[in-house]
Design a protein around this motif. Sequence first.
Motif, PDB file in Angstrom:
ATOM      1  N   ASN A  10      -5.908  -6.669  -3.644  1.00 39.92           N
ATOM      2  CA  ASN A  10      -6.024  -5.281  -4.105  1.00 39.92           C
ATOM      3  C   ASN A  10      -5.051  -4.990  -5.244  1.00 39.92           C
ATOM      4  O   ASN A  10      -5.385  -4.237  -6.162  1.00 39.92           O
ATOM      5  N   MET A  11      -3.855  -5.582  -5.199  1.00 34.93           N
ATOM      6  CA  MET A  11      -2.884  -5.387  -6.279  1.00 34.93           C
ATOM      7  C   MET A  11      -3.477  -5.875  -7.605  1.00 34.93           C
ATOM      8  O   MET A  11      -3.316  -5.235  -8.639  1.00 34.93           O
ATOM      9  N   GLY A  12      -4.173  -7.002  -7.563  1.00 36.54           N
ATOM     10  CA  GLY A  12      -4.824  -7.515  -8.760  1.00 36.54           C
ATOM     11  C   GLY A  12      -5.940  -6.610  -9.235  1.00 36.54           C
ATOM     12  O   GLY A  12      -6.078  -6.333 -10.423  1.00 36.54           O
ATOM     13  N   ASP A  13      -6.723  -6.102  -8.284  1.00 34.12           N
ATOM     14  CA  ASP A  13      -7.842  -5.220  -8.636  1.00 34.12           C
ATOM     15  C   ASP A  13      -7.379  -3.947  -9.328  1.00 34.12           C
ATOM     16  O   ASP A  13      -8.011  -3.474 -10.267  1.00 34.12           O
ATOM     17  N   VAL A  14      -6.280  -3.368  -8.847  1.00 32.76           N
ATOM     18  CA  VAL A  14      -5.807  -2.107  -9.417  1.00 32.76           C
ATOM     19  C   VAL A  14      -4.681  -2.317 -10.430  1.00 32.76           C
ATOM     20  O   VAL A  14      -4.113  -1.362 -10.941  1.00 32.76           O
ATOM     21  N   GLN A  15      -4.377  -3.574 -10.732  1.00 30.46           N
ATOM     22  CA  GLN A  15      -3.403  -3.974 -11.750  1.00 30.46           C
ATOM     23  C   GLN A  15      -2.014  -3.393 -11.505  1.00 30.46           C
ATOM     24  O   GLN A  15      -1.414  -2.770 -12.374  1.00 30.46           O
ATOM     25  N   LEU A  16      -1.495  -3.612 -10.296  1.00 34.62           N
ATOM     26  CA  LEU A  16      -0.147  -3.174  -9.952  1.00 34.62           C
ATOM     27  C   LEU A  16       0.720  -4.365  -9.574  1.00 34.62           C
ATOM     28  O   LEU A  16       0.276  -5.240  -8.840  1.00 34.62           O
ATOM     29  N   ARG A  17       1.944  -4.378 -10.052  1.00 32.77           N
ATOM     30  CA  ARG A  17       2.893  -5.447  -9.754  1.00 32.77           C
ATOM     31  C   ARG A  17       3.734  -5.158  -8.520  1.00 32.77           C
ATOM     32  O   ARG A  17       4.402  -6.030  -8.003  1.00 32.77           O
ATOM     33  N   ARG A  18       3.712  -3.898  -8.070  1.00 29.42           N
ATOM     34  CA  ARG A  18       4.486  -3.525  -6.889  1.00 29.42           C
ATOM     35  C   ARG A  18       3.827  -2.352  -6.194  1.00 29.42           C
ATOM     36  O   ARG A  18       3.196  -1.515  -6.847  1.00 29.42           O
ATOM     37  N   LEU A  19       3.972  -2.326  -4.882  1.00 30.55           N
ATOM     38  CA  LEU A  19       3.401  -1.241  -4.076  1.00 30.55           C
ATOM     39  C   LEU A  19       4.433  -0.777  -3.055  1.00 30.55           C
ATOM     40  O   LEU A  19       5.043  -1.603  -2.384  1.00 30.55           O
ATOM     41  N   PRO A  20       4.590   0.525  -2.904  1.00 28.47           N
ATOM     42  CA  PRO A  20       5.393   1.007  -1.787  1.00 28.47           C
ATOM     43  C   PRO A  20       4.678   0.638  -0.485  1.00 28.47           C
ATOM     44  O   PRO A  20       3.446   0.595  -0.430  1.00 28.47           O
ATOM     45  N   VAL A  21       5.452   0.390   0.548  1.00 23.58           N
ATOM     46  CA  VAL A  21       4.912   0.051   1.859  1.00 23.58           C
ATOM     47  C   VAL A  21       5.300   1.167   2.823  1.00 23.58           C
ATOM     48  O   VAL A  21       6.473   1.536   2.910  1.00 23.58           O
ATOM     49  N   VAL A  22       4.308   1.691   3.528  1.00 28.28           N
ATOM     50  CA  VAL A  22       4.553   2.752   4.499  1.00 28.28           C
ATOM     51  C   VAL A  22       4.074   2.298   5.877  1.00 28.28           C
ATOM     52  O   VAL A  22       3.239   1.392   5.995  1.00 28.28           O
ATOM     53  N   ASP A  23       4.636   2.941   6.909  1.00 23.83           N
ATOM     54  CA  ASP A  23       4.134   2.683   8.251  1.00 23.83           C
ATOM     55  C   ASP A  23       2.950   3.619   8.510  1.00 23.83           C
ATOM     56  O   ASP A  23       2.562   4.399   7.635  1.00 23.83           O
ATOM     57  N   ARG A  24       2.380   3.562   9.678  1.00 23.18           N
ATOM     58  CA  ARG A  24       1.184   4.361   9.962  1.00 23.18           C
ATOM     59  C   ARG A  24       1.488   5.856  10.055  1.00 23.18           C
ATOM     60  O   ARG A  24       0.576   6.681  10.026  1.00 23.18           O
ATOM     61  N   ASP A  25       2.778   6.228  10.106  1.00 28.49           N
ATOM     62  CA  ASP A  25       3.167   7.636  10.023  1.00 28.49           C
ATOM     63  C   ASP A  25       3.420   8.038   8.568  1.00 28.49           C
ATOM     64  O   ASP A  25       3.897   9.140   8.306  1.00 28.49           O
ATOM     65  N   LYS A  26       3.133   7.121   7.647  1.00 27.21           N
ATOM     66  CA  LYS A  26       3.299   7.294   6.198  1.00 27.21           C
ATOM     67  C   LYS A  26       4.749   7.516   5.788  1.00 27.21           C
ATOM     68  O   LYS A  26       5.048   8.211   4.841  1.00 27.21           O
TER      69      LYS A  26
END
Length: 140
Positions: free
Chosen positions: A90-106
């Motif tokens: 998905n990172m490749g599809d949306v062209q992002l080098r980094r993503l924040p990571v959240v738990d299921r409570d966001k």
Amino acid sequence: MRVSEAMTRDVHVANPRETIREAAQAMARLDVGALPVGDNDRLVGMITDRDIATRGVAKGLGPDARIADIMTAEVKYCFDDQDLGEVSHNMGDVQLRRLPVVDRDKRLVGILSLGDVAMKGDGSAGEALGGISRPHAGRG
């Protein structure tokens, strides 16, 4: 492998009321190019060195402008329990080098970079980099 097994947990979170000078100083001190922006334990945006240059300096804003004035408010993120291969694709599809990571409570629990995927991942970093490196309209 799950995202939680590859992500960086110790993440500096900027506040939207801080100045872009403070964000730039934190980036320099931490040797990073992006910071998640949080308010009241919630992810509200991301600020990058590119945001500071193209949304701040290029538009004549000074170093005392607020992070909220130039941050990206619509943030893509992933969950800590997601499959790492799926997220790196998905990172490749949306062209992002980094993503924040959240738990299921966001709640923000970390950040996943392409470097994290390459170092600890399942070999999917090359696929993600191929997608990220595609030419994108409007980017130079």
